[in-house]
Write a protein that holds these residues in place. Structure first.
Motif, PDB file in Angstrom:
ATOM      1  N   UNK A 263     -38.310  -1.145  24.704  1.00  0.00           N
ATOM      2  CA  UNK A 263     -37.045  -0.996  23.983  1.00  0.00           C
ATOM      3  C   UNK A 263     -37.222  -1.352  22.510  1.00  0.00           C
ATOM      4  N   UNK A 264     -37.882  -2.465  22.235  1.00  0.00           N
ATOM      5  CA  UNK A 264     -38.040  -2.909  20.853  1.00  0.00           C
ATOM      6  C   UNK A 264     -38.905  -1.954  20.045  1.00  0.00           C
ATOM      7  N   UNK A 265     -39.968  -1.468  20.659  1.00  0.00           N
ATOM      8  CA  UNK A 265     -40.823  -0.503  19.958  1.00  0.00           C
ATOM      9  C   UNK A 265     -40.049   0.788  19.709  1.00  0.00           C
ATOM     10  N   UNK A 266     -39.299   1.234  20.703  1.00  0.00           N
ATOM     11  CA  UNK A 266     -38.493   2.449  20.525  1.00  0.00           C
ATOM     12  C   UNK A 266     -37.478   2.300  19.414  1.00  0.00           C
ATOM     13  N   UNK A 267     -36.816   1.144  19.337  1.00  0.00           N
ATOM     14  CA  UNK A 267     -35.839   0.908  18.276  1.00  0.00           C
ATOM     15  C   UNK A 267     -36.508   0.887  16.908  1.00  0.00           C
ATOM     16  N   UNK A 268     -37.683   0.300  16.854  1.00  0.00           N
ATOM     17  CA  UNK A 268     -38.390   0.241  15.578  1.00  0.00           C
ATOM     18  C   UNK A 268     -38.800   1.635  15.120  1.00  0.00           C
ATOM     19  N   UNK A 269     -39.324   2.441  16.034  1.00  0.00           N
ATOM     20  CA  UNK A 269     -39.711   3.811  15.692  1.00  0.00           C
ATOM     21  C   UNK A 269     -38.494   4.624  15.251  1.00  0.00           C
ATOM     22  N   UNK A 270     -37.376   4.442  15.940  1.00  0.00           N
ATOM     23  CA  UNK A 270     -36.147   5.158  15.573  1.00  0.00           C
ATOM     24  C   UNK A 270     -35.669   4.717  14.197  1.00  0.00           C
ATOM     25  N   UNK A 271     -35.693   3.416  13.944  1.00  0.00           N
ATOM     26  CA  UNK A 271     -35.258   2.906  12.639  1.00  0.00           C
ATOM     27  C   UNK A 271     -36.160   3.406  11.525  1.00  0.00           C
ATOM     28  N   UNK A 272     -37.446   3.590  11.832  1.00  0.00           N
ATOM     29  CA  UNK A 272     -38.395   4.110  10.841  1.00  0.00           C
ATOM     30  C   UNK A 272     -38.354   5.633  10.740  1.00  0.00           C
ATOM     31  N   UNK A 273     -37.485   6.251  11.515  1.00  0.00           N
ATOM     32  CA  UNK A 273     -37.336   7.715  11.587  1.00  0.00           C
ATOM     33  C   UNK A 273     -38.626   8.394  12.069  1.00  0.00           C
ATOM     34  N   UNK A 274     -39.373   7.689  12.897  1.00  0.00           N
ATOM     35  CA  UNK A 274     -40.541   8.279  13.554  1.00  0.00           C
ATOM     36  C   UNK A 274     -40.056   8.850  14.891  1.00  0.00           C
ATOM     37  N   UNK A 275     -39.317   9.942  14.799  1.00  0.00           N
ATOM     38  CA  UNK A 275     -38.571  10.441  15.945  1.00  0.00           C
ATOM     39  C   UNK A 275     -39.474  10.996  17.040  1.00  0.00           C
ATOM     40  N   UNK A 276     -40.521  11.696  16.664  1.00  0.00           N
ATOM     41  CA  UNK A 276     -41.398  12.282  17.678  1.00  0.00           C
ATOM     42  C   UNK A 276     -42.077  11.195  18.502  1.00  0.00           C
ATOM     43  N   UNK A 277     -42.547  10.139  17.813  1.00  0.00           N
ATOM     44  CA  UNK A 277     -43.185   9.032  18.526  1.00  0.00           C
ATOM     45  C   UNK A 277     -42.180   8.312  19.417  1.00  0.00           C
ATOM     46  N   UNK A 278     -40.943   8.114  18.896  1.00  0.00           N
ATOM     47  CA  UNK A 278     -39.909   7.453  19.694  1.00  0.00           C
ATOM     48  C   UNK A 278     -39.564   8.276  20.924  1.00  0.00           C
ATOM     49  N   UNK A 279     -39.431   9.576  20.749  1.00  0.00           N
ATOM     50  CA  UNK A 279     -39.067  10.442  21.875  1.00  0.00           C
ATOM     51  C   UNK A 279     -40.159  10.436  22.943  1.00  0.00           C
ATOM     52  N   UNK A 280     -41.434  10.559  22.524  1.00  0.00           N
ATOM     53  CA  UNK A 280     -42.536  10.570  23.491  1.00  0.00           C
ATOM     54  C   UNK A 280     -42.596   9.259  24.273  1.00  0.00           C
ATOM     55  N   UNK A 281     -42.433   8.161  23.561  1.00  0.00           N
ATOM     56  CA  UNK A 281     -42.446   6.852  24.220  1.00  0.00           C
ATOM     57  C   UNK A 281     -41.326   6.762  25.252  1.00  0.00           C
ATOM     58  N   UNK A 282     -40.109   7.100  24.849  1.00  0.00           N
ATOM     59  CA  UNK A 282     -38.949   6.916  25.719  1.00  0.00           C
ATOM     60  C   UNK A 282     -38.973   7.878  26.904  1.00  0.00           C
ATOM     61  N   UNK A 283     -39.374   9.132  26.673  1.00  0.00           N
ATOM     62  CA  UNK A 283     -39.438  10.084  27.775  1.00  0.00           C
ATOM     63  C   UNK A 283     -40.443   9.646  28.830  1.00  0.00           C
ATOM     64  N   UNK A 284     -41.534   9.017  28.392  1.00  0.00           N
ATOM     65  CA  UNK A 284     -42.536   8.515  29.331  1.00  0.00           C
ATOM     66  C   UNK A 284     -42.029   7.295  30.082  1.00  0.00           C
ATOM     67  N   UNK A 285     -41.477   6.341  29.341  1.00  0.00           N
ATOM     68  CA  UNK A 285     -41.119   5.053  29.936  1.00  0.00           C
ATOM     69  C   UNK A 285     -39.818   5.084  30.723  1.00  0.00           C
ATOM     70  N   UNK A 286     -38.935   6.017  30.425  1.00  0.00           N
ATOM     71  CA  UNK A 286     -37.654   6.043  31.120  1.00  0.00           C
ATOM     72  C   UNK A 286     -37.824   6.436  32.590  1.00  0.00           C
ATOM     73  N   UNK A 287     -38.959   7.043  32.906  1.00  0.00           N
ATOM     74  CA  UNK A 287     -39.250   7.344  34.313  1.00  0.00           C
ATOM     75  C   UNK A 287     -39.499   6.060  35.096  1.00  0.00           C
ATOM     76  N   UNK A 288     -40.017   5.048  34.404  1.00  0.00           N
ATOM     77  CA  UNK A 288     -40.311   3.772  35.048  1.00  0.00           C
ATOM     78  C   UNK A 288     -39.073   2.878  35.084  1.00  0.00           C
ATOM     79  N   UNK A 289     -38.252   2.971  34.028  1.00  0.00           N
ATOM     80  CA  UNK A 289     -37.068   2.116  33.925  1.00  0.00           C
ATOM     81  C   UNK A 289     -35.808   2.990  33.941  1.00  0.00           C
ATOM     82  N   UNK A 290     -35.598   3.655  35.066  1.00  0.00           N
ATOM     83  CA  UNK A 290     -34.529   4.654  35.161  1.00  0.00           C
ATOM     84  C   UNK A 290     -33.134   4.054  35.029  1.00  0.00           C
TER      85      UNK A 290
END
Length: 714
Positions: A263-290
């Motif tokens: 969550x913290x890494x995703x928020x940091x990437x989003x705040x930095x407008x690194x959207x592609x990295x944030x999306x890839x991270x969240x799409x991968x991890x949300x399968x584990x933390x549904x």
């Protein structure tokens, strides 16, 4: 069944500001109060002894676990509750003893609410093992973010949190064979309020201890994670990003704190407008933390940035559903307040509103307000929606007042502020408790007065604020004012001047007693406008040596436009106090698009229309269905800047609109009406073109106008 005894344990160091409030809430339930003091030089020990505490003096060795354990060895009660001095028990005091008398396990969770700001939604929630049985092998391990462990059973809990630029951070780790019980205690923690962290130098202290711990074990994922948290506290985002990635790479998949790291890494990437990295991270991890609502909400925000409105809507919906399924349970996640309710509901309502689904939008706004009656984005969003739907101001006021807590002055202020934002100025003034207007409300309360033609009252309020501030400064021996106070003083001066000049009145001498170093600028602006009034046919050009004056004039003109006084910026432009481009931009920003377009067309004829003016004129033409003109202007904007993505989308939209118009014309011809195949093909083409235009709209390429702007002819 006998009532068990409960001991309360704290470690303190110079906590006189917080300790009394903490002990006041728990001393009656504590059968034993043990405080480990690590070298306080203030009144902490005195306060502790006043409440009957046993004070253990233990030198600080830069090791929180050692300090915790120094108190545990003195425990004589059946159960132990561990608190920090900046925590306060808010609920459960009356029920805790009865609960523990029936508890079969050896340790329990309490709900912690960590406050990260002054707003009612600026907090995070999680559960932590803070209550455990004495004499069953419990102790703490870890130099920092100490972990509760039991002999031969491993770690039971570890805690760490941070707040940086509105991003809340916390990690909780619980590893037990069976889920622990939730005890009735609910605790507020104030140690991560920005002012408290600054005064205690928390981040610097933590950095030193974590770096020392990493010297012993450089690849410890938990310490790396907390190092990233500390870098965020120190506003070093790049180091935080690098460290979070290191932590994630070495973190065991089943580590209970891993979800918060994601969550913290995703928020940091989003705040930095690194959207592609944030999306890839969240799409991968949300399968584990549904069932982690914060990840769904964050992914929804990322998809919105990509213009994928319906996908974003789906993730917001999942966030709400995951929250509904976890009610009255100890969720295994650290969650931001409202991440499973009013935050995603408001985003869903915003999308519904943009898509024209008014009834759904209203229901979602109402649900968000029901979940949190003081949530301003939902209140203001509902007011804007109702105005957009043509509801009368008096009815909007009635609806808002009915769904908020009318006995809560803060909620009443938010309702009034929302009415102001949607342009219902009379309605806003009618419910705003004038006698309780704070300095933070003065500027928009005056804006309501100005826009309802009560300019003398606005001047009076400006004068009262300035006189009050002057009196306070004299009492404080003319100490420097805070940035917030300076802004309010500046706005009061501007409003006074705007009201006077819009009524063709000169500023009185008493005004200049308050304007101090800005007196020259106000005097010069007034002099130039007076010259224009006397020589109405003359239009001056800005002087090259008047940069500071032009900056002051631009700020003043912007405030005038925000308050609905469109003539003043035009008059200031004529007096040579504003560049034509600046006058156009200010008018456009505040919804006076026709007047702005006239300025832009004049510049276009001279060949000196700037990039944003070109785009905004093109957008104006597009919204009036002049698609050939908008296409030509968007293309000129692209010529000025090939990277202007909004202009590129505007050009594409203009082409699609022209194609759709052509298809509609063909559909209405005699040939199409007499040929079923031709009619069917054209109808399908029109549907596809309409769908493409809707997808372009999801990219949010056009300026978003609020109700105030809509009332001004947007």
């Amino acid at each position: 069944m006998s009532i068990p005894t409960l001991g309360v344990h704290l470690i303190v160091y110079n906590e006189e500001k917080w300790l009394g409030a903490c002990l006041e809430r728990i001393h009656t339930l504590a059968d034993e109060l043990i405080i480990v003091d690590t070298g306080s030089t203030d009144r902490s020990v005195e306060i502790a002894e006043k409440y009957g505490a046993t004070v253990i003096h233990s030198p600080w060795e830069h090791d929180f676990a050692k300090a915790r354990n120094a108190g545990l060895v003195h425990a004589n009660t059946d159960w132990i509750l561990v608190l920090d001095a900046d925590e306060q028990v808010m609920a459960g005091q009356e029920e805790i003893k009865e609960f523990l008398s029936q508890e079969e396990g050896s340790q329990c969770l309490i709900e912690l609410v960590n406050w990260t700001g002054s707003g009612p939604e600026e907090c995070i929630h999680y559960f932590a093992p803070r209550v455990f049985r004495n004499r069953e092998g419990y102790r703490y391990e870890g130099m920092i973010h100490e972990q509760l462990v039991q002999a031969d059973q491993g770690s039971l809990g570890e805690i760490g949190l941070n707040m940086e630029h509105g991003m809340k951070r916390c990690s909780t780790k619980i590893k037990t064979a069976t889920p622990p019980s939730i005890c009735p205690l609910k605790v507020n923690h104030y140690g991560y309020l920005p002012a408290v962290m600054e005064s205690k130098q928390t981040a610097i202290r933590n950095l030193k201890i974590i770096q020392q711990a990493l010297l012993i074990n450089p690849d410890d994922a938990f310490h790396l994670y907390n190092l990233g948290v500390t870098y965020c506290q120190l506003e070093d985002r790049e180091q935080a990003r690098i460290t979070f990635l290191r932590a994630l790479n070495s973190c065991p998949v089943n580590a209970p704190y891993r979800s918060t790291l994601v969550q913290d890494l995703g928020k940091l990437l989003y705040a930095n407008h690194e959207l592609e990295q944030a999306r890839n991270l969240l799409l991968t991890e949300i399968r584990r933390y549904r069932d982690y609502p914060d990840l769904h909400t964050l992914l929804g925000l990322v998809e919105q940035e990509y213009g994928m409105a319906e996908q974003a809507y789906g993730y917001f919906e999942k966030a709400v559903k995951s929250g509904l399924s976890s009610k009255n349970q100890a969720v295994p996640y650290v969650t931001e307040d409202g991440a499973d309710s009013y935050i995603p509901l408001t985003h869903m309502a915003d999308i519904d509103k943009r898509k024209g689904r008014a009834s759904y939008a209203e229901n979602h706004y109402r649900s968000a307000i029901k979940a949190h009656q003081g949530y301003l984005p939902a209140i203001s969003g509902l007011a804007d929606l109702l105005q957009k739907e043509g509801i009368a101001d008096s009815s909007i006021k009635q609806i808002l007042v009915e769904i908020i807590d009318r006995e809560n002055p803060e909620h009443l202020h938010k309702a009034a502020y929302s009415l102001m934002l949607c342009g219902a100025y009379e309605a806003a003034l009618s419910i705003l408790p004038v006698q309780s207007i704070g300095i933070e409300d003065e500027s928009w309360a005056r804006a309501c007065l100005i826009q309802t033609q009560r300019k003398p009252q606005a001047i009076q309020r400006s004068q009262l604020l300035l006189e009050r501030n002057k009196g306070i400064n004299q009492e404080l021996n003319d100490q420097p004012v805070s940035p917030c106070e300076h802004e309010q003083i500046e706005l009061a001066l501007m409003d006074w001047a705007i009201c006077s000049w819009s009524c063709a009145e000169a500023l009185p001498q008493v005004f200049y007693q308050h304007s101090n170093e800005d007196s020259f600028f106000y005097s010069e602006i007034e002099r130039r406008m007076l010259n224009i009034r006397q020589q109405s046919e003359i239009e001056y050009l800005p002087q090259p040596d008047s940069g500071t004056l032009l900056q002051k004039a631009e700020k003043l003109a912007g405030r005038a436009a925000a308050c609905g006084q469109k003539d003043l910026p035009l008059f200031m432009k004529k007096a040579g106090l504003l560049l034509p481009s600046t006058a156009g931009d200010l008018l456009y920003k505040h919804g006076f698009r026709l007047e702005a377009a006239e300025q832009y067309l004049g510049q276009l004829a001279k060949g000196d229309l700037h990039l944003e003016g070109m785009f905004q004129l093109a957008e104006y033409m597009y919204d009036r269905a002049n698609y050939s003109e908008s296409l030509a202007l968007f293309e000129q904007a692209i010529t000025l800047s090939k990277d202007h993505n909004r202009a590129r989308i505007g050009a594409a939209a203009s082409c699609l609109q022209l194609a759709r118009e052509a298809a509609v014309r063909m559909l209405n011809t005699q040939t199409a009406k007499t040929s079923e195949s031709t009619f069917s093909t054209l109808a399908q083409d029109i549907a596809e073109l309409t769908g493409s235009l809707q997808r372009l709209d999801d990219l949010n390429w056009k300026t978003s106008w609020d109700s105030q702007a809509r009332r001004r002819g947007v």
